[in-house]
Write an enzyme that holds these catalytic residues in place. Structure first.
Site, PDB file in Angstrom:
ATOM      1  N   GLU A  34       0.860  -1.201   0.000  1.00 53.61           N
ATOM      2  CA  GLU A  34       0.000   0.000   0.000  1.00 53.61           C
ATOM      3  C   GLU A  34       0.886   1.237   0.000  1.00 53.61           C
ATOM      4  OE1 GLU A  34      -3.419   0.996  -0.205  1.00 53.61           O
ATOM      5  OE2 GLU A  34      -2.305   2.882  -0.207  1.00 53.61           O
ATOM      6  N   GLY A 181     -22.455  17.626 -10.229  1.00 53.38           N
ATOM      7  CA  GLY A 181     -22.791  16.204 -10.264  1.00 53.38           C
ATOM      8  C   GLY A 181     -23.722  15.818  -9.131  1.00 53.38           C
ATOM      9  N   MET A 319     -18.665   0.963  -8.242  1.00 53.35           N
ATOM     10  CA  MET A 319     -17.501   1.324  -7.418  1.00 53.35           C
ATOM     11  C   MET A 319     -17.943   1.411  -5.970  1.00 53.35           C
ATOM     12  SD  MET A 319     -15.441   4.030  -9.724  1.00 53.35           S
ATOM     13  CE  MET A 319     -14.392   3.505 -11.066  1.00 53.35           C
ATOM     14  N   LEU A 320     -18.060   0.271  -5.322  1.00 52.25           N
ATOM     15  CA  LEU A 320     -18.540   0.208  -3.947  1.00 52.25           C
ATOM     16  C   LEU A 320     -17.619  -0.673  -3.120  1.00 52.25           C
ATOM     17  CD1 LEU A 320     -22.350  -0.277  -4.691  1.00 52.25           C
ATOM     18  CD2 LEU A 320     -21.220   1.822  -3.906  1.00 52.25           C
ATOM     19  N   HIS A 445     -42.829  -5.686  15.911  1.00 52.33           N
ATOM     20  CA  HIS A 445     -43.595  -4.437  15.967  1.00 52.33           C
ATOM     21  C   HIS A 445     -43.184  -3.649  17.220  1.00 52.33           C
ATOM     22  CE1 HIS A 445     -46.938  -1.656  15.656  1.00 52.33           C
ATOM     23  NE2 HIS A 445     -47.165  -1.841  16.945  1.00 52.33           N
TER      24      HIS A 445
HETATM   25  P1  FAD Z   1      -9.426   1.666  -2.959  1.00 44.03           P
HETATM   26  O1  FAD Z   1     -10.202   1.750  -1.714  1.00 44.03           O
HETATM   27  O2  FAD Z   1      -9.320   2.876  -3.813  1.00 44.03           O
HETATM   28  O3  FAD Z   1      -7.980   1.184  -2.529  1.00 44.03           O
HETATM   29  C1  FAD Z   1      -6.928   1.093  -3.416  1.00 44.03           C
HETATM   30  C2  FAD Z   1      -5.652   1.373  -2.661  1.00 44.03           C
HETATM   31  O4  FAD Z   1      -4.553   1.040  -3.494  1.00 44.03           O
HETATM   32  C3  FAD Z   1      -5.465   2.834  -2.284  1.00 44.03           C
HETATM   33  O5  FAD Z   1      -5.276   2.967  -0.892  1.00 44.03           O
HETATM   34  C4  FAD Z   1      -4.217   3.277  -3.045  1.00 44.03           C
HETATM   35  O6  FAD Z   1      -3.396   4.147  -2.292  1.00 44.03           O
HETATM   36  C5  FAD Z   1      -3.514   1.953  -3.270  1.00 44.03           C
HETATM   37  N1  FAD Z   1      -2.651   1.936  -4.450  1.00 44.03           N
HETATM   38  C6  FAD Z   1      -2.947   2.391  -5.693  1.00 44.03           C
HETATM   39  N2  FAD Z   1      -1.915   2.146  -6.541  1.00 44.03           N
HETATM   40  C7  FAD Z   1      -0.965   1.530  -5.798  1.00 44.03           C
HETATM   41  C8  FAD Z   1       0.319   1.017  -6.101  1.00 44.03           C
HETATM   42  N3  FAD Z   1       0.825   1.055  -7.340  1.00 44.03           N
HETATM   43  N4  FAD Z   1       1.054   0.469  -5.098  1.00 44.03           N
HETATM   44  C9  FAD Z   1       0.553   0.400  -3.838  1.00 44.03           C
HETATM   45  N5  FAD Z   1      -0.670   0.861  -3.497  1.00 44.03           N
HETATM   46  C10 FAD Z   1      -1.414   1.402  -4.480  1.00 44.03           C
HETATM   47  N6  FAD Z   1     -18.444   2.818  -1.094  1.00 44.03           N
HETATM   48  C11 FAD Z   1     -19.360   2.191  -0.330  1.00 44.03           C
HETATM   49  O7  FAD Z   1     -19.605   1.002  -0.531  1.00 44.03           O
HETATM   50  N7  FAD Z   1     -20.026   2.852   0.671  1.00 44.03           N
HETATM   51  C12 FAD Z   1     -19.798   4.150   0.931  1.00 44.03           C
HETATM   52  O8  FAD Z   1     -20.414   4.707   1.848  1.00 44.03           O
HETATM   53  C13 FAD Z   1     -18.855   4.844   0.146  1.00 44.03           C
HETATM   54  N8  FAD Z   1     -18.593   6.143   0.371  1.00 44.03           N
HETATM   55  C14 FAD Z   1     -17.644   6.780  -0.382  1.00 44.03           C
HETATM   56  C15 FAD Z   1     -17.414   8.122  -0.145  1.00 44.03           C
HETATM   57  C16 FAD Z   1     -16.473   8.803  -0.884  1.00 44.03           C
HETATM   58  C17 FAD Z   1     -16.217  10.255  -0.604  1.00 44.03           C
HETATM   59  C18 FAD Z   1     -15.727   8.105  -1.887  1.00 44.03           C
HETATM   60  C19 FAD Z   1     -14.664   8.806  -2.677  1.00 44.03           C
HETATM   61  C20 FAD Z   1     -15.950   6.774  -2.143  1.00 44.03           C
HETATM   62  C21 FAD Z   1     -16.927   6.095  -1.395  1.00 44.03           C
HETATM   63  N9  FAD Z   1     -17.219   4.760  -1.625  1.00 44.03           N
HETATM   64  C22 FAD Z   1     -18.173   4.120  -0.869  1.00 44.03           C
HETATM   65  C23 FAD Z   1     -16.521   3.988  -2.669  1.00 44.03           C
HETATM   66  C24 FAD Z   1     -15.417   3.117  -2.029  1.00 44.03           C
HETATM   67  O9  FAD Z   1     -14.534   3.935  -1.318  1.00 44.03           O
HETATM   68  C25 FAD Z   1     -14.670   2.340  -3.095  1.00 44.03           C
HETATM   69  O10 FAD Z   1     -15.578   1.630  -3.902  1.00 44.03           O
HETATM   70  C26 FAD Z   1     -13.712   1.347  -2.464  1.00 44.03           C
HETATM   71  O11 FAD Z   1     -12.793   2.004  -1.636  1.00 44.03           O
HETATM   72  C27 FAD Z   1     -12.975   0.556  -3.537  1.00 44.03           C
HETATM   73  O12 FAD Z   1     -12.093  -0.332  -2.940  1.00 44.03           O
HETATM   74  P2  FAD Z   1     -10.763  -0.813  -3.672  1.00 44.03           P
HETATM   75  O13 FAD Z   1     -10.065  -1.698  -2.702  1.00 44.03           O
HETATM   76  O14 FAD Z   1     -11.099  -1.328  -5.015  1.00 44.03           O
HETATM   77  O15 FAD Z   1      -9.922   0.503  -3.922  1.00 44.03           O
HETATM   78  P1  NAI Z   2     -21.601   9.461  -9.675  1.00 43.71           P
HETATM   79  O1  NAI Z   2     -21.323   8.671 -10.893  1.00 43.71           O
HETATM   80  O2  NAI Z   2     -22.354   8.844  -8.570  1.00 43.71           O
HETATM   81  O3  NAI Z   2     -22.348  10.812 -10.069  1.00 43.71           O
HETATM   82  C1  NAI Z   2     -21.810  11.717 -10.988  1.00 43.71           C
HETATM   83  C2  NAI Z   2     -22.904  12.668 -11.471  1.00 43.71           C
HETATM   84  O4  NAI Z   2     -22.283  13.739 -12.161  1.00 43.71           O
HETATM   85  C3  NAI Z   2     -23.900  12.032 -12.416  1.00 43.71           C
HETATM   86  O5  NAI Z   2     -25.201  12.331 -11.977  1.00 43.71           O
HETATM   87  C4  NAI Z   2     -23.573  12.687 -13.776  1.00 43.71           C
HETATM   88  O6  NAI Z   2     -24.706  12.801 -14.609  1.00 43.71           O
HETATM   89  C5  NAI Z   2     -23.056  14.049 -13.330  1.00 43.71           C
HETATM   90  N1  NAI Z   2     -22.141  14.728 -14.282  1.00 43.71           N
HETATM   91  C6  NAI Z   2     -21.128  14.188 -15.002  1.00 43.71           C
HETATM   92  N2  NAI Z   2     -20.496  15.141 -15.727  1.00 43.71           N
HETATM   93  C7  NAI Z   2     -21.114  16.320 -15.464  1.00 43.71           C
HETATM   94  C8  NAI Z   2     -20.928  17.676 -15.899  1.00 43.71           C
HETATM   95  N3  NAI Z   2     -19.957  18.010 -16.733  1.00 43.71           N
HETATM   96  N4  NAI Z   2     -21.767  18.631 -15.433  1.00 43.71           N
HETATM   97  C9  NAI Z   2     -22.763  18.313 -14.567  1.00 43.71           C
HETATM   98  N5  NAI Z   2     -22.980  17.040 -14.108  1.00 43.71           N
HETATM   99  C10 NAI Z   2     -22.167  16.059 -14.541  1.00 43.71           C
HETATM  100  O7  NAI Z   2     -20.141   9.946  -9.194  1.00 43.71           O
HETATM  101  P2  NAI Z   2     -19.636  10.518  -7.797  1.00 43.71           P
HETATM  102  O8  NAI Z   2     -20.744  11.170  -7.049  1.00 43.71           O
HETATM  103  O9  NAI Z   2     -18.421  11.307  -8.128  1.00 43.71           O
HETATM  104  O10 NAI Z   2     -19.212   9.217  -7.012  1.00 43.71           O
HETATM  105  C11 NAI Z   2     -18.273   8.296  -7.568  1.00 43.71           C
HETATM  106  C12 NAI Z   2     -18.551   6.915  -7.084  1.00 43.71           C
HETATM  107  O11 NAI Z   2     -18.118   6.746  -5.737  1.00 43.71           O
HETATM  108  C13 NAI Z   2     -20.042   6.563  -7.032  1.00 43.71           C
HETATM  109  O12 NAI Z   2     -20.538   6.206  -8.273  1.00 43.71           O
HETATM  110  C14 NAI Z   2     -20.039   5.414  -6.075  1.00 43.71           C
HETATM  111  O13 NAI Z   2     -19.691   4.250  -6.774  1.00 43.71           O
HETATM  112  C15 NAI Z   2     -18.928   5.779  -5.095  1.00 43.71           C
HETATM  113  N6  NAI Z   2     -19.512   6.347  -3.866  1.00 43.71           N
HETATM  114  C16 NAI Z   2     -20.363   5.568  -3.126  1.00 43.71           C
HETATM  115  C17 NAI Z   2     -20.962   6.065  -1.998  1.00 43.71           C
HETATM  116  C18 NAI Z   2     -21.906   5.201  -1.230  1.00 43.71           C
HETATM  117  O14 NAI Z   2     -21.917   4.000  -1.470  1.00 43.71           O
HETATM  118  N7  NAI Z   2     -22.694   5.745  -0.313  1.00 43.71           N
HETATM  119  C19 NAI Z   2     -20.721   7.434  -1.536  1.00 43.71           C
HETATM  120  C20 NAI Z   2     -19.812   8.164  -2.380  1.00 43.71           C
HETATM  121  C21 NAI Z   2     -19.229   7.615  -3.490  1.00 43.71           C
END
Ligand code: FAD
Ligand code: NAI
Length: 466
Positions: A34, A181, A319-320, A445
């Site tokens: 990492e 967005g 992307m979850l 309930h």
């Molecule tokens: P990541 O979590 O992105 O982990 C990848 C890791 O690899 C990173 O730490 C990075 O530093 C490391 N890495 C990259 N390249 C290298 C390399 N070459 N060598 C070593 N390390 C490297 N998903 C949910 O399900 N529920 C949520 O509530 C939710 N909320 C979110 C809120 C926000 C603001 C964001 C941005 C995302 C959210 N997500 C949520 C999405 C979720 O964070 C991602 O889907 C999830 O983290 C993906 O897991 P991953 O292991 O594939 O990648």
């Molecule tokens: P998103 O894909 O959820 O939403 C992006 C939005 O931006 C869409 O509605 C799209 O139509 C709009 N958009 C794109 N280009 C635009 C433009 N030029 N002008 C105006 N609107 C535009 O992407 P977001 O919110 O960035 O999140 C990324 C991913 O991270 C999510 O898809 C989700 O997989 C993950 N995530 C999950 C969470 C959770 O599980 N609770 C919380 C936060 C992120």
């Protein structure tokens, strides 16, 4: 002599660290690399966890201010943003350290540094002082996640023009915030800052928010967020963002070609995320990417190169975090010859706003598109006794079932604890249950889950309380 491993996972996010633990549990000598200096990936460091912490704290702040109406008077309620951020940071530190402990406990070797391929079996790790270590592995799993997308020509400074990472650590409450967005990040982080006092305007390219979600839920969601004070500028595409003295000007063009300018103190760019394959030196091994730059894999998560696998945000699919975790477990089991698999029809999606929005399986629009005959059951929280008792009655449960077999095909919930309620439907769908199976299950309930039971009854037009 380079150290030898049976499996190496690149990336310590929810996909990577879970995969490394499972590989080790299955008896393989495993390492996890990492680069960010702490484990847990986007999710624990700058995603799920800090955002949920701030969503919860900002909701508490907002709710407490409204308690006087319900007979609880606590005097002036003031925001101490610095303390709130400290509380959020503490949650992150505790959890990321917890993952480090889990790796140790499961005998996974943790390398801090940037991993890249030297060859199919050799991985280079460069630490923050550029010191290189080479390790040898039989199998490699790429779990390098995703990074935010920006707009062309926009340099994110994480102060005025922010991605979710900057939006999680603003030092003061912006007077005005433009969110570009109306997806997961925009609506969650927009809710946080709106509750803390910002005037939040969401600019969305489409005519509805949360694309891909059941349309009925998505329009109810927007109505509720509007009532909470968020403003929506729909069908406007952002063309440019220009910094000025106090903030930035966002210029958009609407569907009729009209141009609009919006001023703001902070602009959150949340238009999606892209797979992160930078610096992996995939060319050295010839791993193929698809048209969206995701790593291409087969159903066993193996790339076109034997013994190199990929999971999580860096491959196709939602992307979850839970999807990445489940793929991490499945690929580990496949690597040792078991039959790990992920059921992509039952991956829930939850938006942690108030109310929460949760969804699983097919939407009504998808069923129509596939010409599938279906029945709809709906039940409003307005008629749920628990929701009534605590005055939390916004939203409804919607269940979609096969018109002939009654099998549950999807469910969509907007309302209190929707993210927890959806788990019941997930289990039901995994077991191939019918709406009647849910309807015949005794639910305690007074609970919110009775709204799920009533929606299941309503599939057959026999709800009791509506
Ligand atoms: P990541 O979590 O992105 O982990 C990848 C890791 O690899 C990173 O730490 C990075 O530093 C490391 N890495 C990259 N390249 C290298 C390399 N070459 N060598 C070593 N390390 C490297 N998903 C949910 O399900 N529920 C949520 O509530 C939710 N909320 C979110 C809120 C926000 C603001 C964001 C941005 C995302 C959210 N997500 C949520 C999405 C979720 O964070 C991602 O889907 C999830 O983290 C993906 O897991 P991953 O292991 O594939 O990648
Ligand atoms: P998103 O894909 O959820 O939403 C992006 C939005 O931006 C869409 O509605 C799209 O139509 C709009 N958009 C794109 N280009 C635009 C433009 N030029 N002008 C105006 N609107 C535009 O992407 P977001 O919110 O960035 O999140 C990324 C991913 O991270 C999510 O898809 C989700 O997989 C993950 N995530 C999950 C969470 C959770 O599980 N609770 C919380 C936060 C992120």
């Amino acid at each position: 002599m380079s150290e030898k491993f049976q499996a190496v996972v690149i990336g310590g996010g929810p996909g990577g660290y879970v995969c490394a633990i499972r590989l080790s549990q299955l008896g393989l000598k495993t390492a996890c690399i990492e680069s960010r200096g702490s484990l847990g990936g986007t999710c624990l460091n700058v995603g799920c966890i800090p955002s949920k912490s701030l969503l919860n704290l900002s909701e508490d702040f907002h709710k407490i201010k409204g308690l006087a109406n319900k007979g609880i008077e606590i005097g002036e309620v003031k925001l101490n943003l610095e303390k709130m951020m400290k509380s959020k940071n503490k949650a992150v530190t505790v959890l990321t350290k917890g993952v480090e402990f889990l790796l140790k406990k499961n005998k996974v070797t943790y390398f801090k540094g940037h991993g890249s391929f030297r060859s199919q079996n050799e991985i280079s790790i460069k630490d923050d002082k550029n010191k290189e270590t080479i390790i040898h592995t039989e199998k490699a799993v790429i779990a390098t996640g995703s990074v935010p997308i920006s707009l062309p020509g926009v340099d994110i400074d994480e102060k005025i023009l922010v991605s979710s990472t900057g939006a999680l650590k603003l030092e003061k409450v912006p007077k005005k915030m433009i969110v570009i967005g109306g997806g997961y990040i925009g609506l969650e982080m927009g809710s946080v800052w709106s509750r803390l006092g910002s005037e939040v305007q969401v600019v969305e390219f489409l005519d509805h928010i949360t694309p891909g979600m059941d349309k009925e839920i998505s329009s109810e969601f927007m109505k509720i967020l509007k009532k909470q004070g968020m403003k929506f500028i729909m069908e406007n595409k952002v063309e440019t963002i220009k910094r000025n003295l106090s903030g930035a000007v966002v210029s958009t063009v609407d569907k009729d070609g009209n141009k609009n300018n919006f001023e703001s103190d902070v602009v959150l760019i949340s238009i999606g995320r892209k797979p992160n394959t930078d610096g992996l030196n995939l060319e050295a091994v010839g791993v193929n990417l698809d048209e969206k730059n995701r790593i291409k894999t087969d159903k066993n998560f193996e790339t076109n190169v034997k013994n190199i696998y990929a999971i999580g945000d860096v491959i196709d699919g939602p992307m979850l975090a839970h999807k990445a975790e489940d793929e991490g477990i499945a690929v580990a089991e496949n690597i040792v010859g078991q039959s790990g698999h992920v059921n992509y029809d039952t991956i829930p999606g939850v938006i942690y706003t108030t109310p929460e929005v949760a969804s699983i399986g097919k939407t009504e629009e998808q069923l129509k598109e596939f010409n599938k005959k279906y029945k709809v059951g709906k039940f409003s929280f307005m008629a749920n006794s628990r929701a009534k008792a605590i005055d939390d009655t916004e939203g409804f449960v919607k269940i979609l079932a096969d018109a002939e077999t009654d099998k549950v095909l999807g469910a969509h919930i907007i309302g209190p604890h929707a993210g927890e309620l959806i788990a019941e439907i997930g289990i039901a769908m995994e077991f191939g249950a019918s709406a009647e199976d849910i309807a015949r299950t005794c639910h305690a309930h007074p609970t919110f889950s009775e709204a799920v039971k009533e929606a299941a009854l309503s599939v057959d037009k026999r709800a009791i309380h509506s």
